[in-house]
Scaffold this motif. Structure first.
Motif, mmCIF file in Angstrom:
data_model
loop_
_atom_site.group_PDB
_atom_site.id
_atom_site.type_symbol
_atom_site.label_atom_id
_atom_site.label_comp_id
_atom_site.label_asym_id
_atom_site.label_seq_id
_atom_site.Cartn_x
_atom_site.Cartn_y
_atom_site.Cartn_z
ATOM 1 N N CYS A 56 0.830 -1.207 0.000
ATOM 2 C CA CYS A 56 0.000 0.000 0.000
ATOM 3 C C CYS A 56 0.864 1.256 0.000
ATOM 4 O O CYS A 56 0.606 2.200 -0.758
ATOM 5 N N VAL A 57 1.904 1.271 0.821
ATOM 6 C CA VAL A 57 2.796 2.430 0.883
ATOM 7 C C VAL A 57 3.510 2.623 -0.455
ATOM 8 O O VAL A 57 3.639 3.748 -0.960
ATOM 9 N N ALA A 59 2.475 1.821 -3.366
ATOM 10 C CA ALA A 59 1.541 2.353 -4.355
ATOM 11 C C ALA A 59 1.378 3.859 -4.196
ATOM 12 O O ALA A 59 1.282 4.591 -5.192
ATOM 13 N N LYS A 60 1.334 4.346 -2.959
ATOM 14 C CA LYS A 60 1.189 5.789 -2.739
ATOM 15 C C LYS A 60 2.464 6.539 -3.096
ATOM 16 O O LYS A 60 2.417 7.716 -3.484
ATOM 17 N N LEU A 61 3.617 5.881 -2.953
ATOM 18 C CA LEU A 61 4.885 6.535 -3.254
ATOM 19 C C LEU A 61 5.217 6.473 -4.735
ATOM 20 O O LEU A 61 6.146 7.157 -5.185
ATOM 21 N N MET A 65 2.758 12.199 -4.598
ATOM 22 C CA MET A 65 1.964 12.141 -3.366
ATOM 23 C C MET A 65 1.233 13.452 -3.134
ATOM 24 O O MET A 65 1.805 14.526 -3.290
ATOM 25 N N THR A 66 -0.005 13.322 -2.720
ATOM 26 C CA THR A 66 -0.721 14.477 -2.191
ATOM 27 C C THR A 66 -0.423 14.583 -0.692
ATOM 28 O O THR A 66 0.186 13.677 -0.093
ATOM 29 N N ASP A 68 -2.624 14.368 1.633
ATOM 30 C CA ASP A 68 -3.390 13.295 2.265
ATOM 31 C C ASP A 68 -2.669 11.958 2.147
ATOM 32 O O ASP A 68 -2.678 11.152 3.088
ATOM 33 N N ASP A 69 -2.046 11.704 0.988
ATOM 34 C CA ASP A 69 -1.261 10.471 0.822
ATOM 35 C C ASP A 69 -0.121 10.427 1.834
ATOM 36 O O ASP A 69 0.159 9.378 2.431
ATOM 37 N N ALA A 72 -1.435 9.506 5.238
ATOM 38 C CA ALA A 72 -1.788 8.085 5.297
ATOM 39 C C ALA A 72 -0.547 7.210 5.411
ATOM 40 O O ALA A 72 -0.525 6.231 6.172
ATOM 41 N N VAL A 73 0.513 7.560 4.670
ATOM 42 C CA VAL A 73 1.760 6.797 4.750
ATOM 43 C C VAL A 73 2.342 6.871 6.151
ATOM 44 O O VAL A 73 2.793 5.871 6.717
ATOM 45 N N TRP A 246 10.419 9.416 -3.163
ATOM 46 C CA TRP A 246 9.059 9.874 -3.452
ATOM 47 C C TRP A 246 9.064 11.238 -4.139
ATOM 48 O O TRP A 246 10.041 11.987 -4.078
#
Length: 465
Positions: A56-57, A59-61, A65-66, A68-69, A72-73, A246
């Motif tokens: 999951c991390v 995928a966000k990286l 990144m916003t 909010d991302d 969440a990370v 990132w």
């Protein structure tokens, strides 16, 4: 009598079987954090293991990144935040321990050269009678700990957002400094061409070289600021190794068209702030504790026991025992006074915290409002005017009405204005994040203004004669 014995047994069994698992409290904390921080986090991934969290991390990286991302990370990845959850386990264990009675004491005595023996068993029963009161105190303290942990997690999310905007501001300054280097190099090339044609003095060339060298030094400093800001964010997110590569959007967002008014913000902060709610829970816990102290100050201990003794002649005697201390030196009054002063102290601290929070709201709002005015003024007046000054100076330079020094001075003024505009934008978003931190929850952003104009542009600076 049988009914009392059954009730006492039920209390003891219920106390001994109280669950220690803090997961329900952790789930509640996470729900509060997600709601107040206005961010979506898939907490179920933790139950699937580190690999699921890692996917999951990753995928966000993978993309940009916003903010909010990033939050969440941090909530999923940062080990310091996981350590906060462990504190709930400690507090839950204390709560369970508060519902357990003292263990009975068994003693035995055997006399040599004879048949005499004594057996004793004693149970401190005052702790048993006080279990319901002690448990209510422990529950209040547990609620206080839960609120404190939630507040610290929300503070961390605010720090992540602040670091995010700091990285964006540093990146935007690097972008601007890079365009300045290109512009200064073009000015230096033009100055050297003019010198070769005999149309300018050696001083103009030296000044152009100095400007180009300073632009490179400023660009290097700006790149260092980016590196430092990224490392600060890596720590907040709990990232290392390849995860530190990132990306986020390179420029700060413009200010929103409208901000939330100051009206009701103070009231909402006093109502919503979890650290203040934690202080309220402390007051409740001390009030409950005062009730316990009033009892224990009069009768701190009450020990019931049984005694069995066998004489050397073989005779056996059995019977109950009772013991309790005599409060004849006034220690009970001192204990009651101490508990009462602690309660009054907690109430005063609660009132002082409420006053401080109201002041923090007003201060953060004033900073945000001032940063908004400055950013809007730079956008509306300073940047367009400075762009016009630079363009006109460029035309005069092309017509040989001004020298390289005047052109470089105009460009430097434009650079300073662009830098100050970026800092005003960063100040706005940092002040807004601080206001959200003071309020204890996110503020809806709303519609943003379009991108500003008037920053230094890269491109050749030529001379037309």
């Amino acid at each position: 009598m049988k009914g009392r014995r059954l009730a006492l047994t039920s209390v003891l069994l219920a106390s001994g079987c109280s669950p220690i698992d803090p997961q329900p409290a952790i789930d509640r904390v996470r729900a509060d954090v997600a709601d107040r921080a206005a961010v979506s986090v898939d907490w179920a991934l933790e139950r699937e293991g580190h690999e699921a969290v890692g996917r999951c991390v990753a995928a966000k990286l993978a993309g940009e990144m916003t903010a909010d991302d990033a939050v969440a990370v941090a909530l999923l990845k940062n080990p310091a935040l996981r350590a906060l959850y462990r504190e709930l386990g400690v507090a839950r264990s204390d709560l369970v321990a508060a519902g357990l009675p003292e263990s009975p004491v068994f003693s035995a005595e055997r006399r040599f050269r004879g048949r005499a023996a004594e057996l004793d068993v004693a149970q401190e029963f005052m702790s048993v009678f006080l279990i319901p009161l002690r448990r209510r105190v422990a529950e209040s303290e547990f609620d206080r700990e839960r609120l404190r942990v939630t507040h610290e997690l929300l503070d961390h999310t605010a720090e992540v957002r602040s670091a995010y905007f700091e990285v964006q501001a540093a990146q935007q300054l690097v972008e601007m400094r890079r365009s300045v280097v290109d512009a200064m190099d073009a000015s230096l090339t033009a100055a050297r061409a003019l010198r070769a044609a005999g149309n300018t003095a050696p001083l103009d060339v030296a000044q152009a070289e100095r400007g180009a060298n300073q632009a490179r030094l400023d660009h290097a400093d700006a790149e260092l600021e980016v590196a430092e800001a990224r490392e600060k964010m890596n720590v907040l997110l709990g990232l290392w190794g390849e995860e530190t590569g990132w990306r986020i959007p390179p420029r700060l967002p413009e200010i929103p068209r409208d901000d939330i008014p100051l009206d009701e913000l103070e009231r909402r902060a006093v109502t919503d702030r979890l650290d203040l709610a934690s202080r309220r829970a402390e007051v409740e816990a001390l009030a409950q504790s005062l009730g316990v102290t009033r009892i224990t100050s009069v009768l701190p201990e009450l020990t019931l026991g049984g005694h069995s003794e066998r004489e050397p002649e073989g005779n056996t005697s059995r019977g109950p025992s009772l013991s309790f201390p005599l409060s004849i030196f006034g220690r009970g009054r001192a204990a009651r006074a101490r508990a009462n002063y602690l309660l009054l102290q907690a109430e005063d601290r609660y009132a002082a915290s409420a006053i401080e929070i109201r002041s923090e709201v007003r201060t953060a709002f004033a900073r945000m409002a001032t940063a908004r005015k400055k950013a809007a003024f730079y956008r509306r007046a300073v940047l367009p005017v400075q762009q016009a000054v630079t363009d006109q100076t460029q035309l005069l330079f092309n017509g040989m009405f001004v020298g390289v020094f005047q052109l470089l001075e105009a460009k430097q003024d434009q650079i300073d204005a662009a830098r100050d505009h970026i800092r005003a934008l960063a100040d706005y978003w940092l002040a807004r994040t601080e206001l959200e931190k003071v309020l204890g929850r996110r503020i809806p952003t709303g519609e943003l203004q379009p991108n500003s104009v008037g920053e230094p542009k890269a491109g050749p600076t030529t001379h037309h004669h």
